[in-house]
Design a protein around this motif. Structure first.
Motif, short mmCIF file in Angstrom:
data_model
loop_
_atom_site.label_atom_id
_atom_site.label_comp_id
_atom_site.label_asym_id
_atom_site.label_seq_id
_atom_site.Cartn_x
_atom_site.Cartn_y
_atom_site.Cartn_z
N ASP A 61 0.64 -1.24 0.07
CA ASP A 61 -0.02 -0.08 -0.12
C ASP A 61 0.70 1.20 0.13
OD1 ASP A 61 -2.33 -1.42 0.00
OD2 ASP A 61 -2.66 -1.58 1.98
N ARG A 62 2.25 1.19 0.53
CA ARG A 62 2.99 2.21 0.35
C ARG A 62 3.59 2.33 -1.13
NH1 ARG A 62 4.97 0.40 5.43
NH2 ARG A 62 6.96 -0.35 4.37
N HIS A 63 3.21 1.29 -1.90
CA HIS A 63 4.08 1.05 -3.14
C HIS A 63 5.46 1.13 -3.14
CE1 HIS A 63 0.22 3.33 -5.28
NE2 HIS A 63 -0.01 2.23 -4.74
N ASP A 64 5.76 0.13 -1.90
CA ASP A 64 7.27 -0.08 -1.78
C ASP A 64 7.69 -1.19 -2.66
OD1 ASP A 64 7.67 2.07 -0.22
OD2 ASP A 64 7.62 0.94 1.73
N ILE A 65 6.76 -2.16 -2.59
CA ILE A 65 6.81 -3.44 -3.56
C ILE A 65 5.74 -3.47 -4.61
CG2 ILE A 65 8.25 -4.79 -1.88
CD1 ILE A 65 5.80 -6.16 -1.14
N ILE A 66 6.14 -3.91 -5.61
CA ILE A 66 5.19 -4.00 -6.67
C ILE A 66 5.30 -5.11 -7.78
CG2 ILE A 66 5.07 -1.34 -7.12
CD1 ILE A 66 6.95 -1.45 -9.31
N ARG A 67 4.34 -5.45 -8.49
CA ARG A 67 4.28 -6.55 -9.53
C ARG A 67 4.60 -6.12 -10.71
NH1 ARG A 67 -0.23 -9.24 -9.39
NH2 ARG A 67 0.42 -11.33 -10.42
N ALA A 68 5.33 -6.70 -11.78
CA ALA A 68 5.35 -6.14 -13.15
C ALA A 68 5.93 -7.29 -13.89
CB ALA A 68 6.14 -4.80 -13.22
N TYR A 69 6.32 -7.00 -14.91
CA TYR A 69 7.15 -8.20 -15.85
C TYR A 69 8.51 -7.70 -16.44
CZ TYR A 69 2.64 -10.42 -17.10
OH TYR A 69 1.31 -11.11 -16.97
N PRO A 70 9.39 -7.59 -15.36
CA PRO A 70 10.86 -7.19 -15.52
C PRO A 70 11.57 -8.36 -16.34
CG PRO A 70 10.54 -8.37 -13.11
CD PRO A 70 9.12 -8.15 -13.89
N MET A 71 11.39 -9.50 -16.35
CA MET A 71 12.13 -10.62 -16.99
C MET A 71 11.26 -11.63 -17.57
SD MET A 71 14.06 -12.18 -13.70
CE MET A 71 14.97 -13.41 -14.71
N ARG A 72 11.67 -12.37 -18.47
CA ARG A 72 11.16 -13.90 -19.14
C ARG A 72 9.64 -13.81 -19.29
NH1 ARG A 72 11.94 -17.83 -15.00
NH2 ARG A 72 13.25 -16.84 -13.63
N GLY A 73 9.01 -12.55 -19.79
CA GLY A 73 7.64 -12.40 -19.96
C GLY A 73 6.87 -13.03 -18.76
N THR A 74 7.25 -13.08 -17.56
CA THR A 74 6.78 -13.43 -16.47
C THR A 74 6.63 -12.27 -15.36
OG1 THR A 74 7.46 -15.48 -16.94
CG2 THR A 74 6.69 -15.34 -14.55
N VAL A 75 5.48 -12.55 -14.55
CA VAL A 75 5.14 -11.59 -13.61
C VAL A 75 6.26 -11.92 -12.46
CG1 VAL A 75 3.55 -10.51 -11.87
CG2 VAL A 75 2.73 -11.50 -14.03
N PHE A 76 6.83 -10.91 -11.66
CA PHE A 76 7.59 -11.14 -10.64
C PHE A 76 7.24 -9.83 -9.74
CE2 PHE A 76 9.99 -13.36 -13.51
CZ PHE A 76 10.94 -14.31 -12.92
N VAL A 77 7.72 -10.09 -8.50
CA VAL A 77 7.77 -8.84 -7.40
C VAL A 77 9.15 -8.28 -7.19
CG1 VAL A 77 7.27 -8.35 -4.91
CG2 VAL A 77 5.74 -9.66 -6.22
N GLY A 78 8.93 -7.00 -7.16
CA GLY A 78 10.44 -6.37 -6.94
C GLY A 78 10.11 -5.13 -6.21
N LEU A 79 11.10 -4.54 -5.44
CA LEU A 79 11.27 -3.31 -5.11
C LEU A 79 10.90 -2.20 -6.00
CD1 LEU A 79 14.28 -3.20 -2.35
CD2 LEU A 79 11.64 -3.58 -1.83
N ALA A 80 9.73 -1.38 -5.68
CA ALA A 80 9.66 -0.22 -6.62
C ALA A 80 10.91 0.43 -7.24
CB ALA A 80 8.42 0.61 -5.95
N GLU A 81 11.75 0.61 -6.19
CA GLU A 81 13.07 1.40 -6.51
C GLU A 81 13.99 0.57 -7.43
OE1 GLU A 81 15.94 0.61 -2.71
OE2 GLU A 81 14.24 1.79 -2.36
N ASP A 82 13.64 -0.74 -7.51
CA ASP A 82 14.61 -1.46 -8.39
C ASP A 82 14.20 -1.82 -9.81
OD1 ASP A 82 16.74 -1.76 -6.55
OD2 ASP A 82 15.93 -3.26 -5.43
N MET A 83 12.90 -1.56 -9.83
CA MET A 83 12.08 -2.32 -11.22
C MET A 83 12.36 -1.82 -12.31
SD MET A 83 10.02 -4.93 -11.42
CE MET A 83 9.10 -5.50 -9.94
N ARG A 84 12.68 -0.39 -12.46
CA ARG A 84 12.92 0.01 -13.69
C ARG A 84 14.23 -0.29 -14.20
NH1 ARG A 84 10.23 3.95 -16.21
NH2 ARG A 84 9.20 4.62 -14.23
#
Length: 346
Positions: A61-84
């Motif tokens: 809820d603080r958006h410190d951790i988020i889910r996206a597609y950073p690799m392999r066309g698969t959903v992963f969780v990572g820190l918002a500050e690292d995801m880009r």
């Protein structure tokens, strides 16, 4: 390294045994990325933290951790500050393919930009709200691919992410790319990804790192050679140096405590060869037809001994690997206390 020793060592590295991380953000930051096809990944995070599921909800809820597609066309969780920067390093050329797939689905590049702009302006949005945006831009009722293709593109190009406990699609939090985080030095970014992988999954081999990251061979070898004094290369097994003392200091009883793991947990999916933790017959049961669908596992002393279900709040256990009778009371306790985030929108 013997199979049982390897399994115990990985339980310790992943902190399923021993002291967990204090918060969800610390756990996710240590892993770098955690497989997150299903929101049950939030249970995986909670199992590795002393703060439990409340810490996970707060970080979401603080958006410190988020889910996206950073690799392999698969959903992963990572820190918002690292995801880009991780997405820039690991996802390409997925974004280029995703844009072509949008066009093939009937969404032009101009329409993609218009949909993205609306999501960035109005988001976070639910699936229903995204459909409304696509309907307006497309000028008619869209086919399903006209909705999920742009959504995937926005996640894999780093402009959007799944946000909050409700996991709505919205603008990715501002974060540095490789240029800002590593002064444009790609190898430094590779070194950081590999260091986190080895520290939290070790012992791992070169093949594990290559399979997991899909990074170029030369870059991986450079990263492994650059791990430094805090890590050990034991005849091709890489791990954090603290693991030796942790193994020596952990009583056998600590490993015999059963673990109930979600279907897509890093203990199962974090390695190229899963047979360190199970027999081939158990693997066949755990991953039916090897089609990417995983059952929830019961791990005792590092080995998958059974699978479990909990529909309707009722525990159902299937013994597929010689589940010891002494483990059943612990299994029932773990089921009773299993950390679950309330149902999400994804």
């Amino acid at each position: 390294m013997r199979q049982r020793t390897r399994a115990r060592a990985r339980l310790l590295s992943q902190r399923l045994v021993g002291q967990g991380w204090a918060t969800a953000s610390e756990a996710v930051g240590a892993f770098g990325l955690m497989q997150g096809q299903e929101p049950t990944v939030f249970s995986s995070i909670a199992l590795r933290t002393t703060g439990g599921i409340d810490s996970v909800a707060q970080a979401l809820d603080r958006h410190d951790i988020i889910r996206a597609y950073p690799m392999r066309g698969t959903v992963f969780v990572g820190l918002a500050e690292d995801m880009r920067w991780m997405t820039q390093l690991l996802a390409k050329p997925a974004a280029e393919r995703a844009l072509r797939n949008c066009e093939a689905a009937g969404v032009s590049p101009a329409q993609v930009d218009e949909i993205r702009e609306a999501v960035l302006l109005d988001g976070p949005v639910s699936n229903a709200q995204l459909k409304e945006i696509v309907t307006r831009v497309a000028g008619g009722v869209p086919e399903p691919a006209m909705i999920y293709r742009p959504r995937y593109l926005f996640l894999v190009d780093g402009s959007c992410a799944y946000l909050g406990s409700a996991q709505l699609l919205g603008p990715a939090p501002d974060a540095p790319g490789i240029a800002e985080r590593f002064n444009g030095e790609r190898q430094e970014a590779v070194n950081e990804v590999v260091r986190r992988y080895v520290a939290t999954r070790g012992p791992v081999t070169f093949d594990d790192v290559a399979w997991w990251s899909k990074l170029p061979v030369r870059e991986i070898r450079t990263a492994l050679d650059s791990l430094g004094d805090g890590f050990i290369d034991n005849d091709g097994d890489y791990f954090h140096a603290s693991l030796i003392d942790a193994l020596a200091g952990a009583p056998a009883s600590a490993f015999r405590t059963p673990h109930l793991l979600p279907a897509f947990d890093e203990y199962i999916l974090g390695y190229k060869d899963r047979l360190y933790a199970m027999s081939e017959d158990v693997h066949t049961h755990l991953v039916p037809s090897n089609m990417g669908v995983f059952r929830k596992s019961i791990v005792v002393d590092g080995i998958v001994r059974g699978t479990w279900r909990g529909a309707g709040g009722t525990l159902a256990v299937e013994d597929v690997g010689g589940l010891p009778k002494y483990a059943m009371p612990g299994i029932r306790r773990k089921f009773r206390d299993f950390p679950v985030l309330p149902a999400t929108a994804v």
